[in-house]
Write a protein that holds these residues in place. Structure first.
Motif, PDB file in Angstrom:
ATOM      1  N   THR A 174      44.103  55.235 -22.985  1.00  0.00           N
ATOM      2  CA  THR A 174      43.590  54.682 -24.240  1.00  0.00           C
ATOM      3  C   THR A 174      44.375  53.422 -24.631  1.00  0.00           C
ATOM      4  O   THR A 174      44.298  52.969 -25.767  1.00  0.00           O
ATOM      5  CB  THR A 174      43.678  55.730 -25.363  1.00  0.00           C
ATOM      6  OG1 THR A 174      45.028  56.193 -25.450  1.00  0.00           O
ATOM      7  CG2 THR A 174      42.767  56.907 -25.091  1.00  0.00           C
ATOM      8  N   ARG A 177      44.621  47.972 -26.238  1.00  0.00           N
ATOM      9  CA  ARG A 177      44.928  46.924 -27.209  1.00  0.00           C
ATOM     10  C   ARG A 177      44.747  45.518 -26.615  1.00  0.00           C
ATOM     11  O   ARG A 177      44.181  44.642 -27.236  1.00  0.00           O
ATOM     12  CB  ARG A 177      46.360  47.104 -27.722  1.00  0.00           C
ATOM     13  CG  ARG A 177      46.538  46.664 -29.159  1.00  0.00           C
ATOM     14  CD  ARG A 177      47.901  47.088 -29.681  1.00  0.00           C
ATOM     15  NE  ARG A 177      48.147  48.515 -29.451  1.00  0.00           N
ATOM     16  CZ  ARG A 177      49.355  49.066 -29.405  1.00  0.00           C
ATOM     17  NH1 ARG A 177      50.421  48.340 -29.556  1.00  0.00           N
ATOM     18  NH2 ARG A 177      49.495  50.356 -29.218  1.00  0.00           N
ATOM     19  N   LEU A 180      41.126  44.653 -26.518  1.00  0.00           N
ATOM     20  CA  LEU A 180      40.476  44.461 -27.814  1.00  0.00           C
ATOM     21  C   LEU A 180      40.982  43.208 -28.540  1.00  0.00           C
ATOM     22  O   LEU A 180      40.340  42.733 -29.473  1.00  0.00           O
ATOM     23  CB  LEU A 180      40.704  45.693 -28.709  1.00  0.00           C
ATOM     24  CG  LEU A 180      40.064  46.997 -28.231  1.00  0.00           C
ATOM     25  CD1 LEU A 180      40.353  48.131 -29.212  1.00  0.00           C
ATOM     26  CD2 LEU A 180      38.555  46.846 -28.032  1.00  0.00           C
ATOM     27  N   ARG A 212      39.498  61.354 -26.972  1.00  0.00           N
ATOM     28  CA  ARG A 212      40.199  60.078 -27.181  1.00  0.00           C
ATOM     29  C   ARG A 212      39.736  59.037 -26.162  1.00  0.00           C
ATOM     30  O   ARG A 212      39.612  57.843 -26.476  1.00  0.00           O
ATOM     31  CB  ARG A 212      41.716  60.286 -27.098  1.00  0.00           C
ATOM     32  CG  ARG A 212      42.258  61.052 -28.309  1.00  0.00           C
ATOM     33  CD  ARG A 212      43.753  61.269 -28.214  1.00  0.00           C
ATOM     34  NE  ARG A 212      44.473  60.021 -28.081  1.00  0.00           N
ATOM     35  CZ  ARG A 212      45.657  59.893 -27.474  1.00  0.00           C
ATOM     36  NH1 ARG A 212      46.229  60.944 -26.933  1.00  0.00           N
ATOM     37  NH2 ARG A 212      46.256  58.729 -27.403  1.00  0.00           N
ATOM     38  N   ASP A 215      36.417  57.746 -27.337  1.00  0.00           N
ATOM     39  CA  ASP A 215      36.595  56.802 -28.450  1.00  0.00           C
ATOM     40  C   ASP A 215      37.016  55.428 -27.926  1.00  0.00           C
ATOM     41  O   ASP A 215      36.523  54.391 -28.407  1.00  0.00           O
ATOM     42  CB  ASP A 215      37.655  57.326 -29.437  1.00  0.00           C
ATOM     43  CG  ASP A 215      37.162  58.524 -30.236  1.00  0.00           C
ATOM     44  OD1 ASP A 215      35.927  58.739 -30.278  1.00  0.00           O
ATOM     45  OD2 ASP A 215      38.006  59.253 -30.797  1.00  0.00           O
ATOM     46  N   ALA A 216      37.934  55.424 -26.955  1.00  0.00           N
ATOM     47  CA  ALA A 216      38.399  54.146 -26.392  1.00  0.00           C
ATOM     48  C   ALA A 216      37.254  53.418 -25.686  1.00  0.00           C
ATOM     49  O   ALA A 216      37.070  52.203 -25.838  1.00  0.00           O
ATOM     50  CB  ALA A 216      39.545  54.404 -25.412  1.00  0.00           C
ATOM     51  N   ALA A 218      34.071  53.734 -26.266  1.00  0.00           N
ATOM     52  CA  ALA A 218      33.113  53.241 -27.257  1.00  0.00           C
ATOM     53  C   ALA A 218      33.642  51.978 -27.931  1.00  0.00           C
ATOM     54  O   ALA A 218      32.889  51.012 -28.165  1.00  0.00           O
ATOM     55  CB  ALA A 218      32.844  54.331 -28.296  1.00  0.00           C
ATOM     56  N   ALA A 219      34.955  51.977 -28.232  1.00  0.00           N
ATOM     57  CA  ALA A 219      35.546  50.795 -28.884  1.00  0.00           C
ATOM     58  C   ALA A 219      35.417  49.576 -27.979  1.00  0.00           C
ATOM     59  O   ALA A 219      35.122  48.465 -28.438  1.00  0.00           O
ATOM     60  CB  ALA A 219      37.010  51.069 -29.225  1.00  0.00           C
ATOM     61  N   LEU A 220      35.644  49.777 -26.694  1.00  0.00           N
ATOM     62  CA  LEU A 220      35.530  48.656 -25.749  1.00  0.00           C
ATOM     63  C   LEU A 220      34.098  48.158 -25.667  1.00  0.00           C
ATOM     64  O   LEU A 220      33.833  46.955 -25.635  1.00  0.00           O
ATOM     65  CB  LEU A 220      36.021  49.090 -24.351  1.00  0.00           C
ATOM     66  CG  LEU A 220      37.536  49.269 -24.225  1.00  0.00           C
ATOM     67  CD1 LEU A 220      37.886  49.977 -22.919  1.00  0.00           C
ATOM     68  CD2 LEU A 220      38.241  47.907 -24.282  1.00  0.00           C
ATOM     69  N   ARG A 222      31.769  48.424 -27.966  1.00  0.00           N
ATOM     70  CA  ARG A 222      31.439  47.729 -29.221  1.00  0.00           C
ATOM     71  C   ARG A 222      32.007  46.316 -29.233  1.00  0.00           C
ATOM     72  O   ARG A 222      31.423  45.393 -29.760  1.00  0.00           O
ATOM     73  CB  ARG A 222      31.994  48.518 -30.426  1.00  0.00           C
ATOM     74  CG  ARG A 222      31.143  49.686 -30.867  1.00  0.00           C
ATOM     75  CD  ARG A 222      31.528  50.153 -32.266  1.00  0.00           C
ATOM     76  NE  ARG A 222      32.939  50.487 -32.384  1.00  0.00           N
ATOM     77  CZ  ARG A 222      33.465  51.677 -32.083  1.00  0.00           C
ATOM     78  NH1 ARG A 222      32.681  52.663 -31.671  1.00  0.00           N
ATOM     79  NH2 ARG A 222      34.753  51.886 -32.221  1.00  0.00           N
ATOM     80  N   HIS A 223      33.174  46.173 -28.591  1.00  0.00           N
ATOM     81  CA  HIS A 223      33.832  44.864 -28.551  1.00  0.00           C
ATOM     82  C   HIS A 223      33.143  43.916 -27.573  1.00  0.00           C
ATOM     83  O   HIS A 223      33.402  42.700 -27.600  1.00  0.00           O
ATOM     84  CB  HIS A 223      35.304  45.058 -28.154  1.00  0.00           C
ATOM     85  CG  HIS A 223      36.162  43.864 -28.428  1.00  0.00           C
ATOM     86  ND1 HIS A 223      36.553  43.504 -29.695  1.00  0.00           N
ATOM     87  CD2 HIS A 223      36.700  42.937 -27.589  1.00  0.00           C
ATOM     88  CE1 HIS A 223      37.298  42.415 -29.628  1.00  0.00           C
ATOM     89  NE2 HIS A 223      37.399  42.037 -28.368  1.00  0.00           N
ATOM     90  N   HIS A 254      28.544  58.639 -27.711  1.00  0.00           N
ATOM     91  CA  HIS A 254      29.484  57.594 -28.144  1.00  0.00           C
ATOM     92  C   HIS A 254      29.030  56.206 -27.696  1.00  0.00           C
ATOM     93  O   HIS A 254      29.576  55.207 -28.162  1.00  0.00           O
ATOM     94  CB  HIS A 254      30.871  57.828 -27.521  1.00  0.00           C
ATOM     95  CG  HIS A 254      31.660  58.942 -28.131  1.00  0.00           C
ATOM     96  ND1 HIS A 254      31.332  60.279 -27.984  1.00  0.00           N
ATOM     97  CD2 HIS A 254      32.787  58.922 -28.894  1.00  0.00           C
ATOM     98  CE1 HIS A 254      32.215  61.018 -28.619  1.00  0.00           C
ATOM     99  NE2 HIS A 254      33.105  60.223 -29.184  1.00  0.00           N
TER     100      HIS A 254
END
Lengths: 334, 273
Positions: A174, A177, A180, A212, A215-216, A218-220, A222-223, A254
């Motif tokens: 995860t 950073r 992102l 987790r 979530d990581a 999905a965040a990637l 979305r970015h 997700h």
């Protein structure tokens, strides 16, 4: 936590070495001539070393980027892999690194720039129009030690220069950073590995739990980063079919499934010598006892079980992504 | 079977260990040796060859297994470190050889660590920032044949430096010096290694097969096969192995082996968390 660092003499003056040493001011530093003096020597116990791996900072000599077997392809014409690091922060019981190496210490090759030169050279020599893929994360997790290595941060500008070449970062981490904090690249795919919940709970030690990881992922996405899914190896256990279906349901809830670059599935298989070494390290591990057979030097599930697993997994995945995006990996090591 | 093997050069280095662990002398040729249920100690005499020989003696005499933790415990010189500093050896070499040995330290390192140069005569120059002793390289060369390098270590107490000469110390002072650091060495280094070694010890614990071998005639090969099958069944069956009575209908060891194979194949994976 790193409290012992072995330092190859040739790597001492490398700026990256100094930067890493500054991150661990309290670590004991032991100099060596070549890292082969201590890494992977006979008489070492991978399992004991995994309790407290040391870090070895070294220079990679010889070929830096190697051809990858065609069966690992996710659609590219020319496939290559490279390892800026040997060994992994995590401790997955099925991982073939336990079979390759006698030592669990982390070897980090600090001369990243020479890897990048090799990548540029291969990209330049490929016929125009060919799709070249470079896979990171064969001998290590691509992201897990990013705060220590800064490798991903260093490699991304290289692929920014080479837009018709692809990079896969294979991970269970995860530590996203660095991804992102910058603009995404359309030719860099972040591929997350998953196993079913029972397999993950019992076999993936020190790994962020699947929620987790989702979530990581999905965040990637979305970015704006291309993301991919790797279900390799598929681990046999009771209720595999329903557990795998549940895993897919959770993951795709997700994600925007239409934007998933690719999904690959592969059975659990190991070269015989790796298997023997892993069995000796973990003689009581049920994974190494059940339902396995040796076929021409490769140990894996018997054909019937493997076919069932691949079929069940493919059927579940096809409910979410196009069939053409699913790749079956049926040879090589897990 | 010993869990901890200690190798010291001098009797005065051994005495604190003997008293702490309540070790008893054994009748032996060649080397003074002491033991309790789980611990063995040998006094090698001075020099790396004597130390290598004593290490081999200890391994042979006590039939040590790969789960045994080995410690070379003794005094050493260092140019600057204060007398009494406890140091774990992280790199070792004999003065007349170019090859190094790097002990693997698989536990959190709470003690100071340093390179150790093994010399043939007492060092009083202390030319480099490292430990100087007369046994370590020979010890490592021998002991790593008997246990993984992760469990083979040397721990030295600094006895002399540029300020305090080795000649100030008699055997009582050496014993006192070791004794004053014993608890630190045991608590911060030896006990964590012994805890870690239980991984190997537990995995190598043999399954008792005599109830099977008493009832049927197993050849040596089939006894090994029987033990391996029972071990595998226990591994996939939450530690449970079948009773011999379950195979009453079997007329031979071969039939028992076949039945056990069938039993193993029928068991579904059960994973404990």
């Amino acid at each position: 936590m790193i409290d012992l660092i072995y330092l190859e003499r040739e790597a001492i003056d490398h700026p990256r070495t100094q930067k890493i040493l500054n991150q661990y001011p309290r670590a004991e530093v032991v100099e060596c001539e070549r890292y082969g003096e201590l890494f992977n020597r006979s008489g070492q116990n991978f399992r004991l070393q995994k309790n407290r791996p040391a870090l070895i900072l070294a220079i990679k000599h010889g070929t830096k980027v190697l051809p990858a077997p065609q069966e690992y392809s996710v659609g590219g014409k020319n496939n290559y892999y490279f390892s800026h690091m040997l060994n992994c922060l995590y401790d997955c019981r099925y991982c073939f690194l336990q079979g390759i190496y006698r030592s669990a210490n982390y070897v980090l090759y600090v001369n990243y720039e020479e890897f990048f030169d090799s990548i540029r050279g291969l990209a330049a020599s490929a016929p125009p129009g060919d799709e070249n893929w470079f896979f990171s994360g064969y001998d290590c997790d691509s992201l897990a030690l990013e705060p220590l290595t800064g490798f991903v941060e260093s490699v991304l500008p290289v692929f920014e220069e080479l837009p018709s070449n692809w990079l896969e970062l294979r991970t269970k981490s995860t530590q996203i950073r660095s991804l992102l904090s910058r603009e995404p690249l359309s030719n860099v795919v972040v591929a997350f590995s998953f196993t079913t919940e029972p397999a993950s709970r019992t076999l993936e030690h020190k790994v962020p739990n699947s929620e987790r990881r989702m979530d990581a992922l999905a965040a990637l996405q979305r970015h704006g980063w291309p993301v991919a899914l790797r279900f390799d190896p598929l681990i046999y256990h009771p209720n595999f079919k329903s557990e795998f279906a549940a895993l897919c349901e959770r993951i795709f809830s997700h994600l925007n499934s239409s934007l998933v670059h690719s999904v690959s599935v592969g059975g659990f298989r190991l070269p015989r010598d790796f298997y023997k070494r892993m069995r000796k390290l973990y003689p009581k591990e049920p994974l190494f006892i059940h339902c396995l057979e040796d076929n021409n030097g490769m140990v894996g599930y018997c054909a019937e079980i493997e076919a069932d697993l691949l079929e069940a997994a493919s059927n579940s995945i096809e409910q979410y992504v196009d069939k053409d995006s699913i790749y079956r990996i049926e040879e090589g090591a897990s | 079977m010993s869990k901890l093997c200690l190798v010291t050069a001098l009797s005065c280095e051994a005495r604190p260990w003997i008293e702490h662990y309540g070790l008893k002398p054994i009748a032996s040729f060649g080397f003074k040796a002491y033991t309790s249920d789980d611990i063995a100690l040998v006094v090698s005499g001075i020099g790396q060859n004597a130390c290598a020989a004593a290490t081999g003696f200890l391994a042979g005499h006590f039939q040590t297994g790969p789960e045994c933790v080995w410690i070379n415990a003794g005094i050493a010189g260092h140019p600057d470190l204060p007398r009494g500093t406890v140091v774990v050896v992280n790199k070792s070499r004999y003065v007349n050889q170019s090859e190094f040995h790097y002990p693997s330290i698989p536990i959190p390192l709470k003690l100071f660590s340093a390179e150790c140069l093994t010399v043939d005569t007492v060092e009083s120059e202390y030319a480099d920032q490292m430990l100087y002793d007369m046994e370590c390289a020979g010890y490592f060369g021998a002991a790593r044949r008997f246990s993984p390098v992760d469990l083979v270590h040397a721990v030295k107490v600094v006895s002399d430096n540029r300020v305090h000469s080795w000649s100030d110390l008699d055997r009582h002072a050496i014993s006192d010096l070791i004794n004053s650091r014993l608890e630190t060495i045991i608590q911060t280094f030896i006990n964590p290694l012994l805890d870690l070694a239980t991984i190997i010890r537990d995995d190598n614990a043999e399954i008792d097969v005599h109830e099977f071998t008493d009832r049927w005639h197993f050849t040596v090969t089939n006894t090994h096969r029987l033990r391996a099958l029972l071990f595998d069944i226990a591994a996939v069956n939450a530690g449970k192995i079948p009773f011999p009575d379950e195979f009453n209908k079997c007329h031979s060891a071969r039939e028992v082996i076949n039945q056990l194979n069938t039993r193993l194949d029928s068991l579904k994976p059960t994973w404990s968390e």
